[in-house]
Design a protein around this motif. Structure first.
Motif, mmCIF file in Angstrom:
data_model
loop_
_atom_site.group_PDB
_atom_site.id
_atom_site.type_symbol
_atom_site.label_atom_id
_atom_site.label_comp_id
_atom_site.label_asym_id
_atom_site.label_seq_id
_atom_site.Cartn_x
_atom_site.Cartn_y
_atom_site.Cartn_z
ATOM 1 N N THR A 96 0.334 -8.199 -3.111
ATOM 2 C CA THR A 96 -0.741 -7.025 -3.569
ATOM 3 C C THR A 96 -0.890 -7.291 -4.923
ATOM 4 O O THR A 96 -2.070 -6.858 -5.397
ATOM 5 C CB THR A 96 0.077 -5.928 -3.036
ATOM 6 O OG1 THR A 96 1.170 -5.748 -3.541
ATOM 7 C CG2 THR A 96 0.076 -5.806 -1.552
ATOM 8 N N ASN A 141 5.106 -7.419 -3.105
ATOM 9 C CA ASN A 141 4.597 -7.483 -1.710
ATOM 10 C C ASN A 141 4.300 -6.147 -1.551
ATOM 11 O O ASN A 141 4.049 -5.150 -2.089
ATOM 12 C CB ASN A 141 5.478 -8.082 -0.732
ATOM 13 C CG ASN A 141 6.829 -7.474 -0.570
ATOM 14 O OD1 ASN A 141 6.917 -6.301 -1.078
ATOM 15 N ND2 ASN A 141 7.866 -7.612 0.355
ATOM 16 N N LYS A 142 3.789 -5.978 -0.217
ATOM 17 C CA LYS A 142 3.001 -4.626 0.439
ATOM 18 C C LYS A 142 4.299 -3.578 0.226
ATOM 19 O O LYS A 142 3.989 -2.381 0.209
ATOM 20 C CB LYS A 142 2.665 -4.641 1.631
ATOM 21 C CG LYS A 142 1.462 -5.584 2.057
ATOM 22 C CD LYS A 142 1.036 -5.509 3.262
ATOM 23 C CE LYS A 142 -0.588 -6.178 3.587
ATOM 24 N NZ LYS A 142 -0.861 -6.253 4.931
ATOM 25 N N ARG A 143 5.517 -3.920 0.430
ATOM 26 C CA ARG A 143 6.632 -2.889 0.471
ATOM 27 C C ARG A 143 6.992 -2.528 -1.085
ATOM 28 O O ARG A 143 8.012 -1.672 -1.181
ATOM 29 C CB ARG A 143 7.883 -3.432 1.106
ATOM 30 C CG ARG A 143 7.642 -3.505 2.595
ATOM 31 C CD ARG A 143 8.386 -4.055 3.364
ATOM 32 N NE ARG A 143 9.877 -3.018 3.379
ATOM 33 C CZ ARG A 143 11.051 -3.659 3.649
ATOM 34 N NH1 ARG A 143 11.291 -4.769 4.045
ATOM 35 N NH2 ARG A 143 11.999 -2.777 3.589
ATOM 36 N N GLY A 144 6.548 -3.275 -2.031
ATOM 37 C CA GLY A 144 6.592 -3.019 -3.544
ATOM 38 C C GLY A 144 7.878 -3.720 -4.043
ATOM 39 O O GLY A 144 8.333 -3.413 -4.980
ATOM 40 N N ARG A 145 8.236 -4.714 -3.341
ATOM 41 C CA ARG A 145 9.395 -5.591 -3.687
ATOM 42 C C ARG A 145 9.017 -6.635 -4.487
ATOM 43 O O ARG A 145 7.949 -7.190 -4.348
ATOM 44 C CB ARG A 145 10.072 -6.268 -2.523
ATOM 45 C CG ARG A 145 10.801 -5.120 -1.584
ATOM 46 C CD ARG A 145 11.915 -4.674 -1.782
ATOM 47 N NE ARG A 145 12.759 -3.862 -0.869
ATOM 48 C CZ ARG A 145 12.903 -2.808 -0.818
ATOM 49 N NH1 ARG A 145 12.721 -1.870 -1.831
ATOM 50 N NH2 ARG A 145 13.529 -2.004 0.101
ATOM 51 N N GLU A 163 2.312 -12.782 1.474
ATOM 52 C CA GLU A 163 1.337 -11.409 1.080
ATOM 53 C C GLU A 163 1.582 -10.878 -0.139
ATOM 54 O O GLU A 163 2.635 -10.274 -0.293
ATOM 55 C CB GLU A 163 1.840 -10.183 2.356
ATOM 56 C CG GLU A 163 1.309 -10.634 3.819
ATOM 57 C CD GLU A 163 1.828 -9.322 4.624
ATOM 58 O OE1 GLU A 163 2.197 -8.265 4.393
ATOM 59 O OE2 GLU A 163 1.560 -9.646 5.815
#
Length: 160
Positions: free
Chosen positions: A12, A119-123, A10
């Protein structure tokens, strides 16, 4: 010989991509690794700066490091700025590190970073691949195969 499709992670926001890797190597196994960064490095990446074109990953003492990746200094980083080409620790499970170590030692493969992304969590993550280098005739064969597939698609479109 057709290769399996790579696993899709995933992503982003892709920050840096190694496009030559697919041309230069046969990509076998794919891994997603976290990357240990300082604050100014994260800020530089969020602005879309950074290259991994000449970089590779290395396994030493049970740890994986990203070598020669260039994340330029942050413009407002003052004296706390980071060194642009420092080795960066990659965060992986021990099982994954063992799998990589086995591939690199026994089968003569290398670890190539394909992309740095959020990724989606901003990592910040790094997509790694265990890869085997292509010889010149392999590159020609790949080009022929790609051209034939393009021609096939064109012919099918024309016939309806």
């Amino acid at each position: 010989m057709s290769r399996p499709k790579p696993i899709e992670f995933e992503k982003t926001k892709i920050v840096a991509e190694n496009r030559r890797a697919r041309h230069e190597y046969f990509l076998e196994q794919f891994f997603e690794a976290g990357i240990a960064l300082t604050g100014t490095e994260v800020k530089s990446l969020r602005f879309g700066e950074g290259t991994i074109a000449e970089s590779y990953a290395e396994i030493k003492n049970g740890q994986v490091s990203l070598i020669n990746a260039n994340i330029p200094e942050f413009s407002h980083g003052n004296r706390f700025n980071h060194e642009p080409r420092r080795p960066r620790k990659l965060l992986l499970h021990e099982r994954e590190i063992n799998k990589m170590h086995q591939g690199v030692n026994r089968e003569g493969m290398t670890l190539i970073p394909l992309a740095i992304y959020f990724n989606k969590r901003g990592r910040a993550k790094v997509e790694l691949a265990l890869a085997k280098g292509k010889k010149l005739h392999d590159k020609r064969e790949t080009a022929k195969e790609r051209d034939w597939k393009r021609d096939q698609a064109r012919i099918m479109r024309e016939r309806g």
